[in-house]
Design an enzyme around this catalytic site. Sequence first.
Site, short mmCIF file in Angstrom:
data_model
loop_
_atom_site.label_atom_id
_atom_site.label_comp_id
_atom_site.label_asym_id
_atom_site.label_seq_id
_atom_site.Cartn_x
_atom_site.Cartn_y
_atom_site.Cartn_z
CG ASP A 13 -1.59 -1.18 1.40
OD1 ASP A 13 -2.20 -1.91 0.22
OD2 ASP A 13 -1.90 -1.67 2.35
CD GLU A 192 -9.10 -2.55 -1.46
OE1 GLU A 192 -9.31 -2.49 -0.15
OE2 GLU A 192 -8.86 -3.34 -2.15
#
Length: 537
Positions: A13, A192
């Site tokens: 991420d 997301e």
Amino acid sequence: MIRNPILPGFNPDPSICRVGADYYIATSTFEWYPGVQIHHSRDLVNWTLVRRPLERRSQLDMRGNPDSCGIWAPCLSYADGQFWLVYTDVKRFDGNFKDAPNYIVTAPSIEAEWSDPVYVNSSGFDPSLFHDDDGRKWFVNMQWNHRTESFGGSPKSPAFDGILLQEWDPVAKALKGPIKNIFAGSPLGLVEGPHLFKKNGWYYLTTAEGGTGYDHAVTMARSRRIEGPYETHPNMHLITSKDHPGAVLQRAGHGQYVETPDGQAYHTHLCGRPLPPKRRCTLGRETSLQKCVWRDDDWLYLENGTCVPDVDVPSLFGAAPVENPMRSEYSFDGTALPADFQWLRTPEPQRIFNQTDRPGHLRLIGRESIGSWFEQALVARRQEHHSFRAETVIEFSPDTYQQVAGLTHYYNRHKFHALAVTLHETLGRCVTILSCNGDYPNGRLSFPAESGVAIAAEGRVQLAMEIRENDLQFFWQTEGKGAWQPIGPVLDAGMISDEGGRGEHGSFTGAFAGLFAFDTSGRGKVADFDWFNYEEL
């Protein structure tokens, strides 16, 4: 030349931030403490770990957090003379709920002490903070819809209910104004990981889609107004390997745009490097960086002309990667744990380890069982190579079989192999193996070496493990006497991976090599470790 992944091993991420000539990448740490890894570079090629900012109880307490919960998807930014870090501390994984409180912390510099967190909301995970050129600040996160059959390990698109936008008031330290759902995602679903940036009058939104497995992608959209409506990229996805199973960098998605001072464009993304034959990513989700270009249509594209990420990417100033050391030797002198190491969940590390009771040694204080979600003494570093050898030496005098300490290849409570010194009622002090081969949800142990091998009642014991891609072999020897002895059969090292056990989406952290101790008698038996070595094979 940039050689991907730029951050090997468990570093998912990636949020990238440039301040002048300095680049910083923040990555998720999940249940590992301290929270959030921040790496620094000046050439986009060579990166150094410089900070884990969530380091005290007032900022982060993950005791009780399930596996693969904790710190998800931090966003790092710089504005108003300070750094801003936004993150989620996920408290629940399985079932319909996620329980995902979002927070903001700030600091005048990366190396400084970071503030206590300010709570923002809990409507969904993967928050991001955008600083607009008019001075306003906007908070975005995905919205979680619990009213679906979206259980951990089998995500369903309806649970990922679009990207929410709301203004952040830095004076009141609170959200204000209307909440707007600005992007429902593409047909790929599972939207997301939102990040906003602005260029040439357009607001660009990059998101992660497809789940964090082999259908992962970076999806791009844009609008003239921050609240939308947003149109998707002509190719829909800026970066993805989902239709290219032969690509080296698989699972490509979830990243952020950055621009150099002279206007060159790059985009980070997470990725995985699966091992055949089962396509298991034993190094977890890693961080890579791609060179991009802007075309006349005001859309961003990979410079290679495809959506598939490259291993080798043009760098700034012709910079070349400095080869990672083939061997890392760790002593435990001083009082600070070596920077490569972390522990699990607790903000009270003094209860599970120290380097002061016995100077020059790492002392682990046996607490709860290996795999506990509350207080276990396990200190480890990331696995960064598909093949490596780890060694240590231990001094440990158990007086019951409930006291166990040693060396482990660890992922979570359902996926680990451990070489342990303990006590057996007929063998006496012995070396044995504890394994959990992905047995979800029960976490049943197996004992590949059965009761183990008897060793001397006193003295230091050296422990080692060799991982060669999907295979693991443990070794032991009495220090200074004889040669290394293999113990137990060759074990499945590939189980210690994202895809092991529950399979894709069941967990998504990474493999560690480290030291552990537990004492389920409750007497806090200590184990002393003199050194730890990690060597690429």
